[in-house]
Scaffold this active site. Structure first.
Site: not given
Ligand code: NAP
Length: 248
Positions: A156, A160
């Site tokens: 990861y 990133k």
């Molecule tokens: P999340 O709730 O797990 O949502 C992830 C989203 O990505 C879902 O809508 C999922 O869609 C979609 N997705 C996953 N694989 C995919 C694929 N192959 N093609 C198209 N869509 C795909 O995660 P989140 O926490 O909102 O994270 C969103 C972004 O922020 C990510 O890039 C994550 O790395 C980044 N981020 C998050 C955090 C945190 O603390 N939450 C911190 C830093 C960075 P489906 O469910 O429909 O598959």
């Protein structure tokens, strides 16, 4: 008039979490919103209806961000159905955490392909349209983990960090075409991705953050409104941390 009135945005991975919050904020600010999902089909369809209620054009596409050909097909569909593409947000992301010793080749490849290759896929597909328009804003969602590293998240963190290098390179290459490219690095944001973690660990993280709390998806979405709008017209090649001073 919203900050994004008249603009068309494409947001990947918007069925839940941060992507969903970005899609809603964008609709509230007047943008027409195209978005993707992969496994959460019902949530994706529900979001399309929710967005349309803001009086903008909204459409969800089931599209796997890791697939090069699918991204090209997606961008072509968005450009023909929406009449252009002004803002691209690469948000789709996954984790497959494990210590390096136990990390499989599949877990490595999957995370690199969904998180990092996806950015190449959509940017490559979108630049033709943005170059013709001589305007565009690209926002890639990275993470503080991509800046600092994290034990148990080598795949990861690598994906990133890769996004940071990619973002800066795109900003350098396409700046002369008036295409801006920035990254947003969230810290600990409370979403479904983090809800699966054990509560004691999570509370430990909250305590270690100078602002003493996790962030909300809306707080990341607000940064994306700024970077997608003309309010940030001279900002490119930057990594904006949205982390309550977690990594300072
Ligand atoms: P999340 O709730 O797990 O949502 C992830 C989203 O990505 C879902 O809508 C999922 O869609 C979609 N997705 C996953 N694989 C995919 C694929 N192959 N093609 C198209 N869509 C795909 O995660 P989140 O926490 O909102 O994270 C969103 C972004 O922020 C990510 O890039 C994550 O790395 C980044 N981020 C998050 C955090 C945190 O603390 N939450 C911190 C830093 C960075 P489906 O469910 O429909 O598959």
């Amino acid at each position: 008039m919203g900050l994004l009135s008249g603009k068309t945005a494409l947001i990947t991975g918007a069925s839940k979490g941060i992507g969903r919050a970005i899609a809603i904020k964008y609709a509230q600010e007047g943008a027409n919103v195209a978005f993707t999902y992969l496994s959460s089909v019902e949530k994706g369809q529900a979001l399309e209806n929710e967005l349309a209620a803001y009086g903008i054009k909204a459409k969800g596409y089931r599209s796997d961000a890791s697939q090069f050909a699918a991204a090209e097909e997606l961008v072509n569909a968005v450009v023909s159905e929406f009449g252009g593409l002004d803002i691209l947000i690469n948000n789709a992301g996954i984790t497959r955490d494990n210590l390096l010793m136990r990390m499989t080749e599949e877990a490595w490849d999957e995370v690199i392909n969904v998180n990092l290759k996806s950015c190449f896929n959509t940017v490559k597909a979108a630049t033709r349209t943005m170059m013709k328009a001589k305007a565009g804003a690209i926002i890639n969602i990275t993470s503080v983990v991509g800046i600092k590293g994290n034990a148990g998240q080598a795949n990861y963190a690598a994906s990133k960090s890769g996004i940071v290098g990619f973002t800066k390179s795109v900003a350098l290459e396409l700046g002369s075409r008036n295409i801006r490219c920035n990254a947003v690095a969230p810290g600990f944001i409370e979403t479904e991705m983090t809800a699966v973690l054990d509560e004691k660990t999570v509370q430990g993280w909250r305590d270690a953050i100078p602002m003493k709390r996790g962030g909300q998806p809306d707080e990341v979405a607000n940064a994306c409104v700024f970077l997608g709008s003309d309010m940030s017209s001279y900002i490119s090649g930057q990594v904006l941390q949205v982390d309550g001073a977690m990594l300072t």
